[in-house]
Design an enzyme around this catalytic site. Structure first.
Site, PDB file in Angstrom:
ATOM      1  N   PRO A 169       0.780  -1.236   0.000  1.00  0.00           N
ATOM      2  CG  PRO A 169      -0.010  -0.995   2.172  1.00  0.00           C
ATOM      3  CD  PRO A 169       0.769  -1.921   1.296  1.00  0.00           C
TER       4      PRO A 169
ATOM      5  CG  ASP B 216      -0.210   1.164 -11.379  1.00  0.00           C
ATOM      6  OD1 ASP B 216      -0.801   0.151 -11.780  1.00  0.00           O
ATOM      7  OD2 ASP B 216       0.063   1.396 -10.190  1.00  0.00           O
TER       8      ASP B 216
ATOM      9  CE  LYS C  86      -4.805   0.436 -15.830  1.00  0.00           C
ATOM     10  NZ  LYS C  86      -4.272  -0.828 -15.415  1.00  0.00           N
TER      11      LYS C  86
ATOM     12  CB  ILE D  93      -7.268  -7.159  -3.988  1.00  0.00           C
ATOM     13  CG1 ILE D  93      -7.193  -8.584  -3.438  1.00  0.00           C
ATOM     14  CG2 ILE D  93      -8.379  -6.350  -3.305  1.00  0.00           C
ATOM     15  CD1 ILE D  93      -7.119  -8.695  -1.948  1.00  0.00           C
TER      16      ILE D  93
ATOM     17  CB  THR E  96      -4.839  -5.927  -0.312  1.00  0.00           C
ATOM     18  OG1 THR E  96      -5.731  -5.127  -1.088  1.00  0.00           O
ATOM     19  CG2 THR E  96      -5.517  -6.389   0.958  1.00  0.00           C
TER      20      THR E  96
ATOM     21  CG  MET F 236     -10.566   2.660  -6.572  1.00  0.00           C
ATOM     22  SD  MET F 236     -10.653   1.658  -8.072  1.00  0.00           S
ATOM     23  CE  MET F 236     -11.007   0.041  -7.403  1.00  0.00           C
TER      24      MET F 236
HETATM   25  N1  SAH Z   1      -4.611  -3.543  -5.864  1.00  0.00           N
HETATM   26  C1  SAH Z   1      -4.713  -2.512  -4.871  1.00  0.00           C
HETATM   27  C2  SAH Z   1      -5.963  -1.666  -5.035  1.00  0.00           C
HETATM   28  C3  SAH Z   1      -6.025  -0.849  -6.301  1.00  0.00           C
HETATM   29  S1  SAH Z   1      -7.468   0.131  -6.404  1.00  0.00           S
HETATM   30  C4  SAH Z   1      -4.637  -3.133  -3.472  1.00  0.00           C
HETATM   31  O1  SAH Z   1      -4.684  -4.348  -3.328  1.00  0.00           O
HETATM   32  O2  SAH Z   1      -4.512  -2.382  -2.508  1.00  0.00           O
HETATM   33  C5  SAH Z   1      -6.875   1.660  -5.769  1.00  0.00           C
HETATM   34  C6  SAH Z   1      -7.551   1.978  -4.450  1.00  0.00           C
HETATM   35  O3  SAH Z   1      -6.871   1.303  -3.385  1.00  0.00           O
HETATM   36  C7  SAH Z   1      -7.470   3.446  -4.057  1.00  0.00           C
HETATM   37  O4  SAH Z   1      -8.464   4.204  -4.702  1.00  0.00           O
HETATM   38  C8  SAH Z   1      -7.702   3.348  -2.581  1.00  0.00           C
HETATM   39  O5  SAH Z   1      -9.059   3.137  -2.282  1.00  0.00           O
HETATM   40  C9  SAH Z   1      -6.946   2.075  -2.215  1.00  0.00           C
HETATM   41  N2  SAH Z   1      -5.585   2.371  -1.747  1.00  0.00           N
HETATM   42  C10 SAH Z   1      -4.431   1.915  -2.282  1.00  0.00           C
HETATM   43  N3  SAH Z   1      -3.371   2.340  -1.580  1.00  0.00           N
HETATM   44  C11 SAH Z   1      -3.861   3.096  -0.562  1.00  0.00           C
HETATM   45  C12 SAH Z   1      -3.276   3.819   0.511  1.00  0.00           C
HETATM   46  N4  SAH Z   1      -1.952   3.839   0.702  1.00  0.00           N
HETATM   47  N5  SAH Z   1      -4.086   4.476   1.371  1.00  0.00           N
HETATM   48  C13 SAH Z   1      -5.415   4.456   1.209  1.00  0.00           C
HETATM   49  N6  SAH Z   1      -6.032   3.793   0.220  1.00  0.00           N
HETATM   50  C14 SAH Z   1      -5.273   3.116  -0.659  1.00  0.00           C
END
Ligand code: SAH
Length: 266
Positions: A19, A42, A64, A100, A125, A177
Site C-alpha cells: 500500500p 503505475d 492509471k 484485488i 492489499t 476507490m
Molecule cells: N490492488 C490494490 C488496489 C487498487 S485500487 C490493493 O490491493 O490495494 C486503488 C484503491 O486502493 C485506491 O483508490 C484506494 O481506495 C486504495 N488504496 C491503495 N493504496 C492506498 C493507501 N496507501 N491508502 C489508502 N487507500 C489506498
C-alpha cells in the site's frame, strides 16, 4: 536463441508493491526487482520501491490515475509480451495486491493466451496494510465476524452495490476507490438499515508519512472528509471496529497526544 533454436523467452512477474510503505514489500518482490530488466509501474507505486529495481533496468511508467490512463490496458498487455519475447525479465508492479481491484487477472490472461511464462507475487492489499497502520482491526470477536471488500468506483455516475448484503450487523465494510461516492455510500447504508451512529473512517495515503485518518459516523463523515479535503488514494472503513482507532492508533500519532494522555489524571 536457445540450444534447440527456439527463441529464448523471458518471464513476466506480476508483483504486488503493497500500500505505500516500502518496508511492506515481500521478500519475493524485493528479489525479483533485483533481477529485473524492465519494470512497468503505475501511479500508486511508491517511487522508493521502483528505485529498488536492478541498476540499469528499464523503468516504464504506465499511469492509471483516475480518468488518466497513460497507456491503455491493451497496450500494457502488448508491451509485457513484447519485452518478455525479447528474453527480458519483466516486473509489472501494481499497488497493493495485484489480484484485488488491480486488474491483475486481465493482464495475466493475455500472457497465458500468448504462452508467455509468468509468476504472481502477492502484495499486502490496502485493506490490511492501511487498517493496520490506522489501528483498526478488520475483524473482532465482539463486533465484526465478517469483512467485505467492495469498490465504490462510480460507473456512469452511480455506485451499484448490493446494499442489502452490505448493511448487515457484525460486518466490516472496506471500500476501495470510494472517496467520490462517500455521501451516497453512507446514505444507502442508512436507508438499508445500518444505524446512523455506525462508526466509519476514511484513511488517505495510509502507511506513508502523509497518512491522514478522519473518523465519524455514517451521518457526520461525508462533511468531515470534505472539510479535511482528503484526496485519493483513500480507503473507507465502515463498522464498529472503527471505534478501536481511538485506542489503537500508533502510526504517525503526534507526541502531543501521548503527552496529553500521560498528563491526564488516572
Ligand atoms: N490492488 C490494490 C488496489 C487498487 S485500487 C490493493 O490491493 O490495494 C486503488 C484503491 O486502493 C485506491 O483508490 C484506494 O481506495 C486504495 N488504496 C491503495 N493504496 C492506498 C493507501 N496507501 N491508502 C489508502 N487507500 C489506498
Amino acid at each position: 536463441m536457445g540450444a534447440d533454436g527456439e527463441p529464448l523467452c523471458g518471464k513476466v512477474y506480476l508483483v504486488g508493491a503493497g500500500p505505500g510503505d516500502p518496508e511492506l514489500l515481500t521478500l519475493r518482490a524485493f528479489r525479483v526487482l533485483g533481477l529485473a530488466d524492465a519494470v512497468l509501474y503505475d501511479h500508486l507505486v511508491n517511487s522508493e520501491i521502483v528505485g529498488l529495481a536492478r541498476r540499469g533496468a528499464q523503468r516504464i511508467y504506465v499511469g492509471k490515475e483516475r480518468s488518466n490512463h497513460t497507456l491503455p490496458q491493451h497496450e500494457i498487455n502488448h508491451l509485457l509480451i513484447k519485452l518478455a519475447r525479447r528474453g527480458h525479465q519483466v516486473v509489472r508492479l501494481k499497488g497493493g495486491d495485484p489480484f484485488i481491484f488491480g486488474r491483475g487477472g486481465e493482464e495475466i490472461e493475455t500472457l497465458a493466451l500468448c504462452g508467455v511464462p509468468f509468476e504472481i507475487v502477492p502484495g499486502i492489499t490496502a485493506a490490511s496494510g492501511v487498517a493496520a497502520y490506522a489501528g483498526i482491526p478488520l475483524t473482532h470477536r465482539d463486533c465484526a465476524h465478517a469483512c467485505v471488500f467492495v469498490t465504490g468506483h462510480l460507473k456512469d455516475g452511480s455506485v451499484d452495490l448490493d446494499w442489502q448484503a452490505l448493511a448487515r450487523p457484525l460486518q466490516t465494510i472496506v471500500v476501495y476507490m470510494g472517496l467520490l461516492s462517500l455521501p451516497k455510500l453512507c446514505q444507502e447504508l442508512i436507508t438499508h438499515g445500518l444505524p446512523q451512529t455506525t462508526p466509519a473512517a476514511v484513511i488517505q495515503q495510509g502507511t506513508t508519512a502523509a497518512q491522514r485518518v478522519v473518523t465519524g459516523t455514517l451521518v457526520t463523515l461525508p462533511a468531515k472528509v470534505a472539510r479535511a479535503r482528503l484526496k485519493p488514494p483513500a480507503l473507507i472503513i465502515i463498522g464498529e471496529v472503527v471505534r478501536l482507532h481511538a485506542r489503537l492508533a500508533w502510526f504517525n500519532v503526534s507526541i502531543d497526544r501521548f503527552d496529553t494522555a500521560l498528563a491526564a489524571p488516572a
